[in-house]
Write an enzyme that holds these catalytic residues in place. Structure first.
Site, PDB file in Angstrom:
ATOM      1  N   THR A 111      48.143 175.279  81.454  1.00 22.52           N
ATOM      2  CA  THR A 111      47.670 174.360  80.401  1.00 22.52           C
ATOM      3  C   THR A 111      48.069 172.917  80.688  1.00 22.52           C
ATOM      4  O   THR A 111      47.243 172.000  80.609  1.00 22.52           O
ATOM      5  CB  THR A 111      48.220 174.800  79.024  1.00 22.52           C
ATOM      6  OG1 THR A 111      47.522 175.968  78.627  1.00 22.52           O
ATOM      7  CG2 THR A 111      48.023 173.723  77.963  1.00 22.52           C
ATOM      8  N   LYS A 162      55.105 168.874  82.596  1.00 22.00           N
ATOM      9  CA  LYS A 162      54.716 167.590  81.989  1.00 22.00           C
ATOM     10  C   LYS A 162      54.820 166.470  83.038  1.00 22.00           C
ATOM     11  O   LYS A 162      53.965 165.589  83.103  1.00 22.00           O
ATOM     12  CB  LYS A 162      55.594 167.265  80.779  1.00 22.00           C
ATOM     13  CG  LYS A 162      55.390 168.169  79.576  1.00 22.00           C
ATOM     14  CD  LYS A 162      54.011 168.105  78.940  1.00 22.00           C
ATOM     15  CE  LYS A 162      53.696 166.799  78.262  1.00 22.00           C
ATOM     16  NZ  LYS A 162      52.408 166.855  77.528  1.00 22.00           N
ATOM     17  N   PRO A 189      71.275 179.896  65.312  1.00 19.30           N
ATOM     18  CA  PRO A 189      71.764 179.945  66.692  1.00 19.30           C
ATOM     19  C   PRO A 189      71.871 178.550  67.308  1.00 19.30           C
ATOM     20  O   PRO A 189      70.876 177.819  67.375  1.00 19.30           O
ATOM     21  CB  PRO A 189      70.704 180.779  67.418  1.00 19.30           C
ATOM     22  CG  PRO A 189      69.466 180.656  66.590  1.00 19.30           C
ATOM     23  CD  PRO A 189      69.873 180.349  65.186  1.00 19.30           C
ATOM     24  N   LYS A 247      42.813 175.231  71.434  1.00 15.56           N
ATOM     25  CA  LYS A 247      42.649 176.653  71.754  1.00 15.56           C
ATOM     26  C   LYS A 247      43.205 177.535  70.632  1.00 15.56           C
ATOM     27  O   LYS A 247      42.981 178.731  70.613  1.00 15.56           O
ATOM     28  CB  LYS A 247      43.397 176.921  73.069  1.00 15.56           C
ATOM     29  CG  LYS A 247      43.304 178.316  73.619  1.00 15.56           C
ATOM     30  CD  LYS A 247      44.162 178.402  74.883  1.00 15.56           C
ATOM     31  CE  LYS A 247      44.293 179.828  75.375  1.00 15.56           C
ATOM     32  NZ  LYS A 247      45.188 179.912  76.540  1.00 15.56           N
ATOM     33  N   GLU A 260      51.501 173.495  76.280  1.00 12.77           N
ATOM     34  CA  GLU A 260      52.560 174.449  75.928  1.00 12.77           C
ATOM     35  C   GLU A 260      53.796 173.575  75.855  1.00 12.77           C
ATOM     36  O   GLU A 260      54.078 172.802  76.778  1.00 12.77           O
ATOM     37  CB  GLU A 260      52.700 175.516  77.011  1.00 12.77           C
ATOM     38  CG  GLU A 260      51.557 176.511  77.058  1.00 12.77           C
ATOM     39  CD  GLU A 260      51.499 177.415  75.838  1.00 12.77           C
ATOM     40  OE1 GLU A 260      52.535 177.593  75.161  1.00 12.77           O
ATOM     41  OE2 GLU A 260      50.410 177.946  75.552  1.00 12.77           O
ATOM     42  N   THR A 302      56.636 163.324  77.459  1.00 15.59           N
ATOM     43  CA  THR A 302      57.955 163.520  76.881  1.00 15.59           C
ATOM     44  C   THR A 302      59.039 162.795  77.682  1.00 15.59           C
ATOM     45  O   THR A 302      58.867 162.554  78.885  1.00 15.59           O
ATOM     46  CB  THR A 302      58.260 165.035  76.848  1.00 15.59           C
ATOM     47  OG1 THR A 302      59.640 165.226  76.607  1.00 15.59           O
ATOM     48  CG2 THR A 302      57.918 165.720  78.166  1.00 15.59           C
ATOM     49  N   ASP A 303      60.156 162.513  77.019  1.00 15.67           N
ATOM     50  CA  ASP A 303      61.298 161.924  77.743  1.00 15.67           C
ATOM     51  C   ASP A 303      61.975 162.941  78.669  1.00 15.67           C
ATOM     52  O   ASP A 303      62.777 162.571  79.521  1.00 15.67           O
ATOM     53  CB  ASP A 303      62.330 161.333  76.764  1.00 15.67           C
ATOM     54  CG  ASP A 303      62.921 162.350  75.784  1.00 15.67           C
ATOM     55  OD1 ASP A 303      62.481 163.513  75.774  1.00 15.67           O
ATOM     56  OD2 ASP A 303      63.847 161.970  75.033  1.00 15.67           O
ATOM     57  N   GLU A 304      61.629 164.240  78.492  1.00 16.79           N
ATOM     58  CA  GLU A 304      62.305 165.268  79.290  1.00 16.79           C
ATOM     59  C   GLU A 304      61.989 165.166  80.775  1.00 16.79           C
ATOM     60  O   GLU A 304      62.711 165.710  81.608  1.00 16.79           O
ATOM     61  CB  GLU A 304      61.955 166.665  78.764  1.00 16.79           C
ATOM     62  CG  GLU A 304      62.339 166.810  77.309  1.00 16.79           C
ATOM     63  CD  GLU A 304      62.313 168.226  76.775  1.00 16.79           C
ATOM     64  OE1 GLU A 304      62.509 169.151  77.571  1.00 16.79           O
ATOM     65  OE2 GLU A 304      62.101 168.391  75.575  1.00 16.79           O
ATOM     66  N   TYR A 356      58.990 173.562  81.654  1.00 15.87           N
ATOM     67  CA  TYR A 356      58.211 172.705  80.723  1.00 15.87           C
ATOM     68  C   TYR A 356      58.197 171.263  81.211  1.00 15.87           C
ATOM     69  O   TYR A 356      57.132 170.663  81.395  1.00 15.87           O
ATOM     70  CB  TYR A 356      58.801 172.780  79.296  1.00 15.87           C
ATOM     71  CG  TYR A 356      58.321 171.656  78.393  1.00 15.87           C
ATOM     72  CD1 TYR A 356      56.977 171.544  78.036  1.00 15.87           C
ATOM     73  CD2 TYR A 356      59.209 170.684  77.905  1.00 15.87           C
ATOM     74  CE1 TYR A 356      56.528 170.501  77.218  1.00 15.87           C
ATOM     75  CE2 TYR A 356      58.768 169.646  77.087  1.00 15.87           C
ATOM     76  CZ  TYR A 356      57.416 169.557  76.747  1.00 15.87           C
ATOM     77  OH  TYR A 356      56.985 168.521  75.945  1.00 15.87           O
TER      78      TYR A 356
HETATM   79  P1  NAD Z   1      52.630 172.004  69.668  1.00 13.23           P
HETATM   80  O1  NAD Z   1      53.098 173.131  70.512  1.00 13.23           O
HETATM   81  O2  NAD Z   1      53.004 171.946  68.222  1.00 13.23           O
HETATM   82  O3  NAD Z   1      51.026 171.911  69.701  1.00 13.23           O
HETATM   83  C1  NAD Z   1      50.297 172.090  70.867  1.00 13.23           C
HETATM   84  C2  NAD Z   1      48.841 172.270  70.485  1.00 13.23           C
HETATM   85  O4  NAD Z   1      48.083 172.417  71.689  1.00 13.23           O
HETATM   86  C3  NAD Z   1      48.582 173.512  69.646  1.00 13.23           C
HETATM   87  O5  NAD Z   1      47.696 173.211  68.591  1.00 13.23           O
HETATM   88  C4  NAD Z   1      47.938 174.483  70.627  1.00 13.23           C
HETATM   89  O6  NAD Z   1      47.054 175.424  70.011  1.00 13.23           O
HETATM   90  C5  NAD Z   1      47.211 173.527  71.550  1.00 13.23           C
HETATM   91  N1  NAD Z   1      46.985 174.098  72.895  1.00 13.23           N
HETATM   92  C6  NAD Z   1      47.898 174.719  73.680  1.00 13.23           C
HETATM   93  N2  NAD Z   1      47.322 175.117  74.817  1.00 13.23           N
HETATM   94  C7  NAD Z   1      46.021 174.697  74.762  1.00 13.23           C
HETATM   95  C8  NAD Z   1      44.914 174.799  75.644  1.00 13.23           C
HETATM   96  N3  NAD Z   1      45.018 175.415  76.839  1.00 13.23           N
HETATM   97  N4  NAD Z   1      43.738 174.260  75.264  1.00 13.23           N
HETATM   98  C9  NAD Z   1      43.597 173.645  74.058  1.00 13.23           C
HETATM   99  N5  NAD Z   1      44.612 173.550  73.177  1.00 13.23           N
HETATM  100  C10 NAD Z   1      45.802 174.060  73.527  1.00 13.23           C
HETATM  101  O7  NAD Z   1      53.098 170.696  70.428  1.00 13.23           O
HETATM  102  P2  NAD Z   1      53.600 169.291  69.851  1.00 13.23           P
HETATM  103  O8  NAD Z   1      55.039 169.371  69.564  1.00 13.23           O
HETATM  104  O9  NAD Z   1      52.642 168.851  68.808  1.00 13.23           O
HETATM  105  O10 NAD Z   1      53.439 168.386  71.153  1.00 13.23           O
HETATM  106  C11 NAD Z   1      52.204 167.712  71.425  1.00 13.23           C
HETATM  107  C12 NAD Z   1      52.356 166.938  72.718  1.00 13.23           C
HETATM  108  O11 NAD Z   1      53.425 166.001  72.591  1.00 13.23           O
HETATM  109  C13 NAD Z   1      52.696 167.810  73.918  1.00 13.23           C
HETATM  110  O12 NAD Z   1      51.966 167.334  75.010  1.00 13.23           O
HETATM  111  C14 NAD Z   1      54.184 167.594  74.116  1.00 13.23           C
HETATM  112  O13 NAD Z   1      54.536 167.728  75.473  1.00 13.23           O
HETATM  113  C15 NAD Z   1      54.363 166.163  73.653  1.00 13.23           C
HETATM  114  N6  NAD Z   1      55.684 165.823  73.101  1.00 13.23           N
HETATM  115  C16 NAD Z   1      56.242 166.585  72.115  1.00 13.23           C
HETATM  116  C17 NAD Z   1      57.476 166.195  71.587  1.00 13.23           C
HETATM  117  C18 NAD Z   1      58.111 166.982  70.460  1.00 13.23           C
HETATM  118  O14 NAD Z   1      59.256 166.668  70.085  1.00 13.23           O
HETATM  119  N7  NAD Z   1      57.458 167.961  69.877  1.00 13.23           N
HETATM  120  C19 NAD Z   1      58.131 165.065  72.072  1.00 13.23           C
HETATM  121  C20 NAD Z   1      57.511 164.316  73.086  1.00 13.23           C
HETATM  122  C21 NAD Z   1      56.277 164.708  73.571  1.00 13.23           C
END
Ligand code: NAD
Length: 351
Positions: A107, A170, A221, A41, A91, A141-143, A166
């Site tokens: 989302t 998830k 911060p 998106k 998100e 996620t582990d959360e 969040y």
């Molecule tokens: P991010 O926020 O960097 O990226 C999310 C992406 O999803 C973005 O490109 C955004 O434009 C897209 N998006 C958001 N809402 C959307 C929608 N309604 N339709 C289509 N696209 C949409 O997130 P990230 O850090 O890359 O995380 C990716 C996944 O991994 C997530 O599901 C997150 O829960 C999981 N995760 C992240 C971490 C971390 O440390 N970042 C750790 C474990 C799991």
């Protein structure tokens, strides 16, 4: 079963941090033997610049759409014979979820439901079975497991106890995926990963935010006493794990992914300051102000989980995965990337 020639992979959220690293990794590994369709998106966290180097590949397609848009998602399945889904779109920032929970539910929960339903409709045979090459991987996620005390680990069997909007969203999405496996025999996996760091992350999460602020001479911060512990994994090790789960993991299984690398937030911030000092050129004027005087303790995050730590024995045992990048190397790579790419005059990345 190895990825068959010209497998078609639908990646959701591929313009974000982990999704874009995954797409780069998959093209590096499989080259022309894979076709990737990336639906995103493009929220504030999604950046097409993350994919600039691969945007013109003939085996890559970008679709700008919301995963909650059922028609758009069904059209992608109708127009492409998708073999695999790797679902990153979400998100993803806890602080934002505390300010604005509803978009997280929309989302992360509704979006996942729309995707699951579209994949099921496209893949399920009349007798209720699925072809062997169809697989859906839900990136979580582990959360979802809540918070640990000073000892112990999260296992795949640890009961869910999410604390933030969040992690609750998830956890709800994970439950929906589980329900699809149980109800429809839907061929899915769930991966629950610890905190990632590395290139291409939007500078709102701890590591890129601290790097950005330090480079701009702004305060760093730190929540509460700075002693909250996270298990940090280099993003490339995460995307390798995702590929291995789809290649070698057992369908219907959940796999925990973690770096076995616990650090307090304060340790992270101090390491960033040291690595920035090492990375910047001798004559860079920013070296003068980059020090721990920038650290500012701020009121703790509401519901802040104290410690997360993953037990990743199952994925190691079943797929042979192991984290390959040490924290020392990964953090240097990451700092270098932001020093090169960050446009410190704006909120975003470089231009
Ligand atoms: P991010 O926020 O960097 O990226 C999310 C992406 O999803 C973005 O490109 C955004 O434009 C897209 N998006 C958001 N809402 C959307 C929608 N309604 N339709 C289509 N696209 C949409 O997130 P990230 O850090 O890359 O995380 C990716 C996944 O991994 C997530 O599901 C997150 O829960 C999981 N995760 C992240 C971490 C971390 O440390 N970042 C750790 C474990 C799991």
């Amino acid at each position: 079963m190895l990825l068959s020639v010209m497998s078609k992979v639908l990646v959701t959220g591929g313009a974000g941090f982990i999704g874009s690293n995954y797409i780069h990794y998959m093209f590096d590994k499989y080259g022309r033997d894979i076709r990737i369709i990336n639906v995103d998106k493009l929220t504030y966290a999604g950046r097409l610049e993350n994919l600039a180097e691969i945007a013109d590949r003939e085996n890559y397609t970008f679709v700008n759409a919301d995963i909650c848009d059922r028609e758009a998602v069904e059209r992608i399945f109708a127009e492409n014979e998708i073999d695999r889904v790797v679902h990153f779109a979400a998100e993803s920032h806890v602080d934002r979820s505390i300010e604005e929970p509803e978009i997280f539910v929309k989302t992360n929960v509704l979006g996942t439901a729309v995707l699951l339903n579209a994949a099921r409709k496209a893949w399920e045979r009349e007798d209720g079975t699925y072809p062997r090459d169809k697989k859906f991987l839900h990136v979580s996620t582990d959360e979802v497991y809540g918070s640990l005390g000073e000892t112990g680990y999260f296992y795949e069997t640890t009961p869910y106890a999410p604390h933030s909007p969040y992690s609750a969203s998830k956890a709800s999405a994970d439950m929906l995926v589980r329900s699809y496996m149980d109800t429809y025999g839907f061929p899915a996996n769930i991966t629950n990963c610890s905190n990632n760091y590395g290139p291409r992350q939007f500078p709102e999460k701890l590591i890129p935010l601290m790097i950005k602020n330090a480079l701009q001479g702004e305060k760093l911060p730190v929540y509460g006493d700075g002693l909250n512990v996270r298990d940090w994994l280099y993003v490339e090790d995460h995307v390798k794990a995702i590929d291995l789960v789809q290649e070698k993991g057992r369908i219907f299984e959940t796999y925990n992914i973690g770096g076995c690398n616990e650090k307090t937030n304060l340790e992270i911030v101090n390491t960033i300051l040291e690595v920035l000092q090492e990375t910047l050129e001798e004559n860079d004027p920013r070296k003068a102000f980059i020090n721990d005087g920038l650290i500012e303790y701020v009121e703790d995050r509401k519901g802040h989980d104290r410690r997360y730590a993953i037990n990743a024995d199952k994925i190691r045992r079943e797929t042979g995965w192991t984290p390959e990048t040490s924290f020392e190397d990964g953090i240097r790579e990451t700092v270098r990337w932001y020093v090169d790419k960050l446009d410190c005059s704006s909120r975003g990345f470089g231009v």
